[in-house]
Design an enzyme around this catalytic site. Sequence first.
Site, PDB file in Angstrom:
ATOM      1  N   GLU A  59      30.249 -15.544   2.816  1.00  0.00           N
ATOM      2  CA  GLU A  59      29.274 -16.458   1.886  1.00  0.00           C
ATOM      3  C   GLU A  59      30.573 -17.210   1.116  1.00  0.00           C
ATOM      4  OE1 GLU A  59      26.131 -15.700  -1.371  1.00  0.00           O
ATOM      5  OE2 GLU A  59      26.216 -14.007  -0.003  1.00  0.00           O
ATOM      6  N   ASP A 105      23.735 -16.402 -12.049  1.00  0.00           N
ATOM      7  CA  ASP A 105      25.018 -15.617 -12.100  1.00  0.00           C
ATOM      8  C   ASP A 105      25.442 -15.100 -13.245  1.00  0.00           C
ATOM      9  OD1 ASP A 105      26.128 -15.990  -9.278  1.00  0.00           O
ATOM     10  OD2 ASP A 105      26.176 -18.183  -9.808  1.00  0.00           O
TER      11      ASP A 105
END
Lengths: 263, 401
Positions: free
Chosen positions: A50, A61
């Site tokens: 990824e 995040d």
Amino acid sequence: MSGEIAKAFARARSRAEGVLVGYAMAGDPNIERSVEVFAALVEGGADIVEVGVAFSDPIADGPVIQAASERALRAGATLRRVLDEVIPPLRQRFPETPLVIMTYVNVVLALGEARYAKLARERGVAGTILPDLPPEESESLRATFDAEGLDLIPLCAPTTSAARAQAIAKDARGFVYCVSVAGVTGMRAELPPDLSERLELVRRVSPVPVVAGFGISNEEQARTLASHADGVVVGSALVRAANADGPAAAKRLCADIKRGLKR
Amino acid sequence: MKSETVAGRFGRYGGRYVPETLVPALLELEEAYAAARADPTFGEEVSRVLREFVGRPTVLTPAHRLTESWGGATVWLKREDLAHTGAHKINNTVGQVLLARRMGKRRVIAETGAGQHGVATATACALFGLSCEVFMGALDVERQALNVFRMRALGAVVRPVESGSRTLKDAMNEAMRVWVSQVRDTYYVIGSAAGPHPYPTIVRDFQSIIGREIRAQTQAAIGRLPDAIIACVGGGSNAIGALHPFIEDASVRLVGVEAAGHGLQSGQHGASLTLGTEGVLHGSRSLVLQDENGQIQEAHSISAGLDYPGVGPELAHLATTGRMEVRTATDDEALAAFYEVARTEGILPALETSHAFAAARALAQDMGRGTHLVINCSGRGDKDVATISARGVPAAVGVKA
């Protein structure tokens, strides 16, 4: 569908292993070094890579990936540069390992949906994960991606109802990314007790594999999840290892987690 | 003209671009809000609190000396600076905190830039007995000490945000991250007419009390609607509140004023309607200040409330379709307008509001005598005295040395 992702899951299954999706941030600490980090993930056993593309406002995040985004942006990482300078060398070295881009929707919109889909496919990207693009907003992008054969990989959350999870899984391409905890990316000492149940629920209705992500950082957690999911995503722990101790440390961590995924 | 084309969409803008974890919470909020809107007792309670606690309706003040000095339209001031806590922000927080209580949420979070929305949220939470946490960029915590103290005095916890540019945009990012992790028992009070659906609609509805009062008050004062209404635009809550009730009145010019900061050519401004491009920030598609790679740029304005690189989706739609005219004012023009209003009308406007005054002069002159212009005086300037006085104070007027 690119088919590459399905093949990667099939290969792991034939070896009686869960899939390890390894995440790192492109351009952290710079473009060239990050290519080495991605290579280390594959060498350590990651089945799917990824590739994080930094965004200035990463609301999904936690602190580790936020800091990595800031380093990558300072180093001049852009989606265009990632497609031109990160994807091709990885593709060349690891032709069988599916590469999946993870970024935020605005980064893709800025390049242009159709232009991105075409470029990504040309460079050999298999799929894309956009954590701020829920199903209600994804229809047009999915159609654009489908036309190029680029998988738009959807996310399911702990707050997603069973009916909604079923609808998400039905439209999924590549795999379903089940977010393990209500929260942002980052390592967690403990995963929620109902996680295995939720994974099974999505797995029962999903035509594509189901992986768990967010909070997973070690072999033990991987072992616990291996029987309830087709794989795990490890991000912050790898980003931290690569940043603190270099590509070799990320490689070792991949190998540890991969051991936990043997069935 | 109706600006909401489908639920949560304003033409191309709006929508709900958030992590999946938040979508069920936004659906729950949408449903709870629709139920509250349909329940007359909820509306009555909001009205009662606005009347008894906030001090509504705020007055419409004729600005005789500005009118005379500018020599154009008759100028009226909608005095949101006289609402409790000193700005229009309280209209929305009273509504949303009552909604939070109705939904059984125990904890309230908010983001704030200059601190006005944080103070207004802390105030409503104190009034209704809910716990309150306010996320504020660390840089803003340093430069808005007065409002930080006010929030703390009201019992709120102020959490400085150290990430990114350490300003409003980052505070909003952090509030969304915290909301994701506590979404089941937490209500997030957004203060701008921005964010994911249904927030732009909720904030607009609660702020529209401003425009509805302007309607009734101009009817009473001059027997008709005004010819134009002007308001400053950051995220856009005071502007959409003042302007929305007039969207279908073609005779009323709607004017928004953005921060031109150090100048539109300087790259340091907050003019997302004027110079922004289509993008997704904080959960909605709108006009944003961004580079060619989709990275959000830092905005600049002397006023923290206009120092934001995005704008509410409905205002983006009104600007794109031409229903709202967009003008700009620089830091220096806003400062000059601050003193002009102080010395001509006896009102210290907030720096945000000063941008509306700065652009109103040319508009009033352009409109000409016999027309009527309403300026939305969105907040008072007490919070800005440190910023303003640091640049020196001009000499007193009319007093011999």
